[in-house]
Design an enzyme around this catalytic site. Structure first.
Site, PDB file in Angstrom:
ATOM      1  N   CYS A  47      59.134  88.645   8.524  1.00  0.00           N
ATOM      2  CA  CYS A  47      59.256  88.182  10.078  1.00  0.00           C
ATOM      3  C   CYS A  47      59.726  86.755   9.708  1.00  0.00           C
ATOM      4  O   CYS A  47      59.399  86.052   9.015  1.00  0.00           O
ATOM      5  CB  CYS A  47      58.175  87.884  10.811  1.00  0.00           C
ATOM      6  SG  CYS A  47      58.511  87.170  12.397  1.00  0.00           S
ATOM      7  N   GLY A  48      61.154  86.539  10.079  1.00  0.00           N
ATOM      8  CA  GLY A  48      61.622  85.110   9.897  1.00  0.00           C
ATOM      9  C   GLY A  48      61.264  84.017  10.922  1.00  0.00           C
ATOM     10  O   GLY A  48      61.883  83.012  10.801  1.00  0.00           O
TER      11      GLY A  48
END
Length: 301
Positions: free
Chosen positions: A123-124
């Site tokens: 997840c960025g």
């Protein structure tokens, strides 16, 4: 720099009815290592770290530049004076640091506890304080992009992506992002343990090639379509994002806001157009009445 894949010793267990056998042997794994991105003005003292992401080594300069573009830190490669891979502080040298010097007049990013850029391979945006902090406005008018794509072309893209995933074929453990023309021609493909890293590597490649905005192109991702991937596509000026799995509600909301086309469950001859169906040749944009469905079922092709 670390390798894209690594060989490790394993014990392979086989179950055949009541019989169980085990034997030692090798297996090939996708590499995952941290990459620190340091950003600041040219000259002066050391540039401060802006982000740390867990990634598969390779195309690290593309990853760093793409990250800066999709986060709105820089507009394109012209805003970057130099970008170089550095040894960092570890022993032995792993070259897990990219140092980016900004061009004159480009403001350095402001970091504070409410906008933490630490990311993981899954997840960025996990460290961001709120959705408002990541809803970066693109400077590209994606809604005005007139491109259309034939359904048969879209349906063929996942197989075209998979055939060129060399590291995935070896490890089975890497995501991919592929940039295609509206006619289905592959322009750029990148693999990584993180979906967002793979997209950033594609965007960074395009920025360094002077190809932004990516008008008239289709971005295909091997997993689900999340809010962050939709944002990254918008920041790069990509009008069509297609995913082999499901989108999230925020991804659909952002695609509608940006005027993007968002396709999900792109598997075989059927797929869903969640936003911007007018860019899919022959697709009826009229909305159907919603129907109740069991969780995880009913909406899949």
């Amino acid at each position: 720099m670390g390798r894209v894949t690594q060989r490790r010793g394993i014990v392979r267990v086989t179950v055949d009815g009541a019989e169980v056998s085990a034997a030692p042997g090798p297996d090939t794994l996708a590499a995952e290592e941290p990459l620190e991105i340091r950003v600041g003005p040219a000259g002066g003292g050391p540039r401060p770290p802006l982000a740390v992401t867990m990634r598969t080594p390779g195309d690290d300069l593309d990853l760093a530049i793409g990250f800066l573009v999709t986060e709105g830190v820089v507009r394109d490669a012209e805003d970057v004076r130099t970008a170089q891979l550095c040894a960092g502080d570890q022993e032995p040298n792993t070259y897990n640091v990219v140092d980016v010097a900004l061009s004159p007049g480009v403001p350095a990013p402001v970091t504070d506890p409410s906008r933490n850029f630490y990311t993981t391979s899954s997840c960025g945006v996990c460290g961001k304080a709120s959705i408002d902090a990541v809803r970066t406005r693109s400077r590209f008018d994606v809604a005005a992009d007139p491109v259309t794509v034939a359904p048969a072309v879209l349906a063929a893209l996942p197989d075209a992506l998979r055939r060129r995933q060399r590291a995935f074929a070896t490890t089975g453990g890497l995501h991919a992002a592929g940039l295609f023309t509206a006619a289905g021609e592959l322009v750029c493909l990148r693999e990584d343990v993180g979906r967002h890293n793979a997209v950033d590597k594609v965007v960074g490649w395009a920025a360094r090639q002077g190809r932004l905005p990516l008008a008239g192109h289709v971005l295909v991702v091997s997993g689900r379509a999340s809010f962050e991937l939709c944002q990254k596509a918008w920041m790069a000026g990509i009008p069509v994002l297609a995913a082999v799995s499901a989108p999230s509600t925020l991804a659909v909301d952002l695609a509608e806001e940006a005027g993007m086309t968002l396709v999900g469950f792109l598997r075989g001859p059927t797929f869903n157009a969640y936003a911007g169906a007018q860019r899919v040749d022959g697709a009826a944009p009229a909305a159907a009445a919603p129907t109740a469905a069991a969780p995880g079922r009913g909406s899949r092709p």
